[in-house]
Design an enzyme around this catalytic site. Structure first.
Site, mmCIF file in Angstrom:
data_model
loop_
_atom_site.group_PDB
_atom_site.id
_atom_site.type_symbol
_atom_site.label_atom_id
_atom_site.label_comp_id
_atom_site.label_asym_id
_atom_site.label_seq_id
_atom_site.Cartn_x
_atom_site.Cartn_y
_atom_site.Cartn_z
ATOM 1 N N TYR A 203 0.812 -1.214 0.000
ATOM 2 C CA TYR A 203 0.000 0.000 0.000
ATOM 3 C C TYR A 203 0.849 1.269 0.000
ATOM 4 O O TYR A 203 0.347 2.350 -0.295
ATOM 5 C CB TYR A 203 -0.936 0.022 1.223
ATOM 6 N N LYS B 91 3.702 -15.024 4.638
ATOM 7 C CA LYS B 91 4.068 -16.006 3.622
ATOM 8 C C LYS B 91 5.588 -16.074 3.639
ATOM 9 O O LYS B 91 6.267 -15.745 2.660
ATOM 10 C CB LYS B 91 3.516 -15.547 2.256
ATOM 11 N N ASP C 47 -2.107 -18.609 3.090
ATOM 12 C CA ASP C 47 -3.027 -19.506 2.370
ATOM 13 C C ASP C 47 -3.678 -20.497 3.335
ATOM 14 O O ASP C 47 -4.883 -20.746 3.278
ATOM 15 C CB ASP C 47 -2.314 -20.216 1.203
ATOM 16 N N ASP D 193 -5.932 -6.825 4.603
ATOM 17 C CA ASP D 193 -7.088 -6.377 3.814
ATOM 18 C C ASP D 193 -7.898 -7.576 3.356
ATOM 19 O O ASP D 193 -9.115 -7.639 3.536
ATOM 20 C CB ASP D 193 -6.596 -5.569 2.609
ATOM 21 N N ASP E 90 -11.782 -9.307 4.871
ATOM 22 C CA ASP E 90 -13.024 -9.571 4.124
ATOM 23 C C ASP E 90 -13.470 -11.011 4.334
ATOM 24 O O ASP E 90 -14.661 -11.291 4.524
ATOM 25 C CB ASP E 90 -12.824 -9.308 2.620
HETATM 26 C C1 IPM Z 1 -10.524 -1.520 3.304
HETATM 27 C C2 IPM Z 1 -10.721 -1.169 1.849
HETATM 28 C C3 IPM Z 1 -9.598 -0.251 1.409
HETATM 29 C C4 IPM Z 1 -8.299 -0.996 1.591
HETATM 30 C C5 IPM Z 1 -9.710 0.276 -0.026
HETATM 31 C C6 IPM Z 1 -11.021 0.947 -0.266
HETATM 32 C C7 IPM Z 1 -8.565 1.191 -0.371
HETATM 33 O O1 IPM Z 1 -10.796 -2.298 1.069
HETATM 34 O O2 IPM Z 1 -10.559 -0.608 4.131
HETATM 35 O O3 IPM Z 1 -10.340 -2.694 3.607
HETATM 36 O O4 IPM Z 1 -7.869 -1.721 0.684
HETATM 37 O O5 IPM Z 1 -7.701 -0.855 2.650
HETATM 38 MN MN MN Z 2 -10.668 -4.156 2.208
#
Ligand code: IPM
Ligand code: MN
Length: 339
Positions: free
Chosen positions: A132, A183, A216, A240, A244
């Protein structure tokens, strides 16, 4: 006792962002916390209107608040008018980097019926480095000989402060354990740094167990055996992606909260739900405010309002019904009642 008044910058943003942020603020006030708010018109709608993303003066203003509440940023899916990265790098990452929000703390609680029902764990994601950071570039763009590089930046300083935060959290957790996810078998340079820092900082926390999983394998464990985890510490990109997945197995990102933290408090920290702007349901009263409310809980903990935070967290945990069906106002009303 004099009550503290907290100054909150509110970036409702786009889509359902303003709706869930308003609901979260209503719950915060109902819990007896005094806040003054100032709204900042930032995000996709603002950019499409006048081209403004963020400037230094606005960033400095934001720094001066006690906290920042953010709803959601982004255009509707399929709207191609904003080049990729404009808002992500120009606004969201600019705030994370500019305000030195070096930890992205994301707690998860598996709701009933989810794959991870009953599980509690948190991801401590490094929030200012890794891929990032923006290291890299392109050569001979658009030609058959194009080169694109995107390096991962890992500094001793950056890794250590994030890892230290993870151990401090784990020391107070129900299960005092830190799992490094990386990793290291392939990303040997960064992996070596992360592993050594975890071992060194871990030695200062003899009461906290230390574990390691390749990223993984961690994806499998999160789905099949999530009770292995208490505090996961990992780099920006792994964090990140894993958050999710963690959101999905604990009931959906409709519940997932996040805190972009500057633990040293040299500037405002930022609190936002993990979900996006969901333009398709704007104005229909269908937005689920629970993730925004849970993000507000993290904000109150950061502001030292532990008692109100605990009461709101309990109301969220005891919440009954399907938030997606009940809708924003009914969910908010139920939370207010439970307070
Ligand atoms: C998050 C989002 C952001 C990230 C994006 C929108 C830049 O996915 O906050 O997880 O990748 O950090
Ligand atoms: Mn995200």
């Amino acid at each position: 006792m004099t009550q503290r008044v907290h100054s909150i910058a509110v970036i409702g943003g786009d889509g359902i962002g303003p709706e869930v942020t308003a609901a979260a603020l209503e719950v915060v006030r109902a819990a007896g916390v005094s806040v003054t708010t100032r709204e900042f018109d930032l995000g996709a709608a603002r950019y499409l209107r006048d081209g403004f993303v963020l400037d230094d003066a606005t960033l400095e203003e934001l720094r001066g608040f006690d906290a920042i509440m953010l709803g959601a940023i982004g255009p509707a899916i399929g709207d191609r008018r904003i080049p990729g990265g404009t808002l992500e790098r120009g606004l969201l990452l600019a705030m994370r980097f500019g305000l030195d929000l070096y930890v992205n703390y994301r707690p998860f609680h598996g709701v009933e019926g989810s794959l991870a029902a009953g599980c509690d764990f948190a991801i401590v994601r490094e929030n200012t480095e890794g891929p990032y950071a923006g290291e890299g570039g392109a050569l001979r763009h658009g030609t058959p000989h194009e080169v694109a590089t995107q390096g991962s930046v890992n500094t001793r300083f950056g890794v250590e402060r994030c890892v230290r935060y993870a151990f401090e959290r784990a020391a107070r957790a129900a299960v005092p354990k830190v799992t490094l996810v990386h990793k290291t078998n392939v990303l040997t340079f960064a992996g070596d740094l992360w592993s050594r820092v975890v071992a060194e900082v871990g030695a200062e926390f003899p009461g906290v167990a230390v574990d390691y999983h390749h990223v993984d394998a961690a994806c499998i464990y999160l789905v099949e055996d999530p009770q292995r985890y208490s505090v996961i510490v990992t780099d920006n990109l792994f964090g990140d992606i894993l958050s999710d997945l963690a959101g999905a197995v604990t009931g959906g990102i409709g519940y997932a909260a996040s805190a972009n933290l500057n633990p040293t408090k040299t500037g405002a920290s930022l609190f936002e739900p993990v979900h996006g702007a969901a333009h398709d349901i704007v104005g229909t009263n269908r937005a689920n405010p629970l993730a925004a409310v849970s993000s507000a809980v993290l904000m109150l903990e950061h502001l030292g309002e532990e008692e109100a935070a605990a009461r709101i967290a309990r109301a969220v945990r005891d919440f009954e019904g399907d938030a997606a069906i009940l809708g924003t106002s009914a969910v908010t009303a139920q939370l207010l009642e439970r307070l």
